[in-house]
Write a protein that holds these residues in place. Structure first.
Motif, PDB file in Angstrom:
ATOM      1  N   PRO A  93       0.792  -1.228   0.000  1.00 12.40           N
ATOM      2  CA  PRO A  93       0.000   0.000   0.000  1.00 12.40           C
ATOM      3  C   PRO A  93       0.832   1.289   0.000  1.00 12.40           C
ATOM      4  O   PRO A  93       0.273   2.381   0.019  1.00 12.40           O
ATOM      5  CB  PRO A  93      -0.791  -0.106   1.312  1.00 12.40           C
ATOM      6  N   CYS A  94       2.148   1.185  -0.034  1.00 12.44           N
ATOM      7  CA  CYS A  94       3.013   2.364   0.077  1.00 12.44           C
ATOM      8  C   CYS A  94       3.161   3.082  -1.261  1.00 12.44           C
ATOM      9  O   CYS A  94       2.972   2.491  -2.319  1.00 12.44           O
ATOM     10  CB  CYS A  94       4.401   1.947   0.552  1.00 12.44           C
ATOM     11  N   LYS A  95       3.554   4.341  -1.168  1.00 10.87           N
ATOM     12  CA  LYS A  95       3.892   5.135  -2.347  1.00 10.87           C
ATOM     13  C   LYS A  95       5.302   5.656  -2.163  1.00 10.87           C
ATOM     14  O   LYS A  95       5.610   6.298  -1.154  1.00 10.87           O
ATOM     15  CB  LYS A  95       2.928   6.318  -2.531  1.00 10.87           C
ATOM     16  N   TYR A  96       6.150   5.394  -3.125  1.00 15.37           N
ATOM     17  CA  TYR A  96       7.528   5.869  -3.082  1.00 15.37           C
ATOM     18  C   TYR A  96       7.529   7.384  -3.229  1.00 15.37           C
ATOM     19  O   TYR A  96       6.941   7.923  -4.165  1.00 15.37           O
ATOM     20  CB  TYR A  96       8.333   5.197  -4.199  1.00 15.37           C
ATOM     21  N   SER A  97       8.185   8.085  -2.299  1.00 11.73           N
ATOM     22  CA  SER A  97       8.174   9.544  -2.308  1.00 11.73           C
ATOM     23  C   SER A  97       9.527  10.146  -2.677  1.00 11.73           C
ATOM     24  O   SER A  97       9.691  11.362  -2.615  1.00 11.73           O
ATOM     25  CB  SER A  97       7.734  10.066  -0.928  1.00 11.73           C
ATOM     26  N   GLY A  98      10.473   9.307  -3.054  1.00  9.48           N
ATOM     27  CA  GLY A  98      11.804   9.792  -3.399  1.00  9.48           C
ATOM     28  C   GLY A  98      11.894  10.281  -4.834  1.00  9.48           C
ATOM     29  O   GLY A  98      10.907  10.319  -5.576  1.00  9.48           O
ATOM     30  N   LYS A  99      13.112  10.639  -5.207  1.00  8.73           N
ATOM     31  CA  LYS A  99      13.383  11.129  -6.562  1.00  8.73           C
ATOM     32  C   LYS A  99      13.287   9.984  -7.569  1.00  8.73           C
ATOM     33  O   LYS A  99      13.431   8.814  -7.215  1.00  8.73           O
ATOM     34  CB  LYS A  99      14.791  11.714  -6.633  1.00  8.73           C
ATOM     35  N   GLU A 100      13.105  10.356  -8.826  1.00  6.67           N
ATOM     36  CA  GLU A 100      13.194   9.377  -9.907  1.00  6.67           C
ATOM     37  C   GLU A 100      14.623   8.819  -9.907  1.00  6.67           C
ATOM     38  O   GLU A 100      15.567   9.520  -9.546  1.00  6.67           O
ATOM     39  CB  GLU A 100      12.890  10.038 -11.253  1.00  6.67           C
ATOM     40  N   MET A 101      14.785   7.587 -10.328  1.00  5.01           N
ATOM     41  CA  MET A 101      16.087   6.928 -10.262  1.00  5.01           C
ATOM     42  C   MET A 101      17.162   7.671 -11.061  1.00  5.01           C
ATOM     43  O   MET A 101      18.291   7.825 -10.604  1.00  5.01           O
ATOM     44  CB  MET A 101      15.994   5.478 -10.751  1.00  5.01           C
ATOM     45  N   LYS A 102      16.819   8.154 -12.238  1.00  2.00           N
ATOM     46  CA  LYS A 102      17.799   8.867 -13.062  1.00  2.00           C
ATOM     47  C   LYS A 102      18.289  10.119 -12.344  1.00  2.00           C
ATOM     48  O   LYS A 102      19.487  10.385 -12.281  1.00  2.00           O
ATOM     49  CB  LYS A 102      17.202   9.215 -14.423  1.00  2.00           C
ATOM     50  N   GLU A 103      17.375  10.881 -11.789  1.00  3.47           N
ATOM     51  CA  GLU A 103      17.734  12.109 -11.082  1.00  3.47           C
ATOM     52  C   GLU A 103      18.560  11.808  -9.830  1.00  3.47           C
ATOM     53  O   GLU A 103      19.562  12.471  -9.556  1.00  3.47           O
ATOM     54  CB  GLU A 103      16.468  12.879 -10.702  1.00  3.47           C
ATOM     55  N   ALA A 104      18.165  10.803  -9.082  1.00  3.93           N
ATOM     56  CA  ALA A 104      18.848  10.473  -7.831  1.00  3.93           C
ATOM     57  C   ALA A 104      20.278   9.977  -8.048  1.00  3.93           C
ATOM     58  O   ALA A 104      21.133  10.155  -7.191  1.00  3.93           O
ATOM     59  CB  ALA A 104      18.049   9.427  -7.063  1.00  3.93           C
ATOM     60  N   HIS A 105      20.543   9.372  -9.195  1.00  4.42           N
ATOM     61  CA  HIS A 105      21.843   8.743  -9.434  1.00  4.42           C
ATOM     62  C   HIS A 105      22.681   9.426 -10.508  1.00  4.42           C
ATOM     63  O   HIS A 105      23.781   8.950 -10.809  1.00  4.42           O
ATOM     64  CB  HIS A 105      21.635   7.276  -9.800  1.00  4.42           C
ATOM     65  N   GLN A 106      22.208  10.520 -11.077  1.00  8.95           N
ATOM     66  CA  GLN A 106      22.865  11.110 -12.254  1.00  8.95           C
ATOM     67  C   GLN A 106      24.333  11.471 -12.050  1.00  8.95           C
ATOM     68  O   GLN A 106      25.130  11.350 -12.968  1.00  8.95           O
ATOM     69  CB  GLN A 106      22.075  12.304 -12.769  1.00  8.95           C
ATOM     70  N   ASP A 107      24.727  11.901 -10.880  1.00 10.57           N
ATOM     71  CA  ASP A 107      26.115  12.311 -10.639  1.00 10.57           C
ATOM     72  C   ASP A 107      26.939  11.256  -9.915  1.00 10.57           C
ATOM     73  O   ASP A 107      28.083  11.514  -9.535  1.00 10.57           O
ATOM     74  CB  ASP A 107      26.137  13.615  -9.823  1.00 10.57           C
ATOM     75  N   MET A 108      26.398  10.080  -9.738  1.00 11.92           N
ATOM     76  CA  MET A 108      27.068   9.067  -8.925  1.00 11.92           C
ATOM     77  C   MET A 108      28.016   8.156  -9.716  1.00 11.92           C
ATOM     78  O   MET A 108      28.792   7.416  -9.125  1.00 11.92           O
ATOM     79  CB  MET A 108      26.029   8.222  -8.182  1.00 11.92           C
ATOM     80  N   LYS A 109      27.911   8.162 -11.029  1.00  7.86           N
ATOM     81  CA  LYS A 109      28.772   7.327 -11.884  1.00  7.86           C
ATOM     82  C   LYS A 109      28.718   5.851 -11.472  1.00  7.86           C
ATOM     83  O   LYS A 109      29.747   5.199 -11.265  1.00  7.86           O
ATOM     84  CB  LYS A 109      30.194   7.856 -11.885  1.00  7.86           C
ATOM     85  N   VAL A 110      27.519   5.337 -11.341  1.00  4.55           N
ATOM     86  CA  VAL A 110      27.304   3.947 -10.940  1.00  4.55           C
ATOM     87  C   VAL A 110      27.619   3.025 -12.112  1.00  4.55           C
ATOM     88  O   VAL A 110      27.171   3.257 -13.238  1.00  4.55           O
ATOM     89  CB  VAL A 110      25.840   3.735 -10.472  1.00  4.55           C
ATOM     90  N   THR A 111      28.386   1.976 -11.835  1.00  8.43           N
ATOM     91  CA  THR A 111      28.730   0.983 -12.860  1.00  8.43           C
ATOM     92  C   THR A 111      27.780  -0.211 -12.761  1.00  8.43           C
ATOM     93  O   THR A 111      27.100  -0.388 -11.744  1.00  8.43           O
ATOM     94  CB  THR A 111      30.173   0.477 -12.672  1.00  8.43           C
ATOM     95  N   ASN A 112      27.793  -1.034 -13.795  1.00  7.04           N
ATOM     96  CA  ASN A 112      27.008  -2.275 -13.754  1.00  7.04           C
ATOM     97  C   ASN A 112      27.466  -3.159 -12.601  1.00  7.04           C
ATOM     98  O   ASN A 112      26.641  -3.766 -11.915  1.00  7.04           O
ATOM     99  CB  ASN A 112      27.123  -3.036 -15.077  1.00  7.04           C
ATOM    100  N   ALA A 113      28.770  -3.229 -12.374  1.00  8.47           N
ATOM    101  CA  ALA A 113      29.296  -4.068 -11.291  1.00  8.47           C
ATOM    102  C   ALA A 113      28.755  -3.596  -9.938  1.00  8.47           C
ATOM    103  O   ALA A 113      28.384  -4.422  -9.095  1.00  8.47           O
ATOM    104  CB  ALA A 113      30.820  -4.042 -11.296  1.00  8.47           C
TER     105      ALA A 113
END
Length: 149
Positions: A89-109
């Motif tokens: 029944p919850c609603k996610y209230s955080g940022k969209e994934m692209k916006e939240a991670h855009q500057d993090m340089k996350v790799t597939n690994a």
């Protein structure tokens, strides 16, 4: 006044249809939230997240990415997200994934390491493999907006 059989039968058909509709709706809800229930509902998800965060922080492959992270807020956002994605029944209230991670340089690994850590937390909470796989499958589409390197 003469009452016909059809006039007596009509309310019975209406009530039967109503119950059949309610039963179908209940069954659909049960199917929609089967993963949520399999995770232990809100309390189970909270326990999984509580075990997940220390695993992340101990994981040498990814812990540096979380050094400046408000882990309490991250835990709250993950709990909301897991709850919503699993049919709860919850609603996610955080940022969209692209916006939240855009500057993090996350790799597939790193993405896969985090998914592995989540599975460890679910194992620790005795979540059946079938439920684990269903949650991970719901999280998998997030790879594209999260992985930026």
């Amino acid at each position: 006044m003469k009452t016909t059989f059809a006039a007596l039968l009509a309310p019975c058909v209406l009530v039967s249809s109503l119950f059949a509709g309610l039963s179908a709706a209940a069954q659909a809800q049960t199917m929609n939230d089967a993963v949520y229930q399999g995770l232990g509902a809100k309390s189970g998800i909270s326990k999984i997240v509580a075990d997940f965060l220390p695993i992340i922080l101990a994981d040498q492959r990814i812990n540096a990415a979380f050094k400046d992270t408000d882990m309490e807020r991250l835990g709250a956002m993950l709990a909301e997200q897991f709850c919503e994605l699993s049919g709860g029944p919850c609603k996610y209230s955080g940022k969209e994934m692209k916006e939240a991670h855009q500057d993090m340089k996350v790799t597939n690994a790193q993405f896969f390491a985090l998914a592995e850590d989540l599975q460890i937390a679910m194992e620790k909470n005795n979540i059946p493999s079938s439920v684990q796989n269903k949650l991970v499958a719901k999280l998998a589409p997030m790879q594209r907006p999260i992985v930026t390197k």
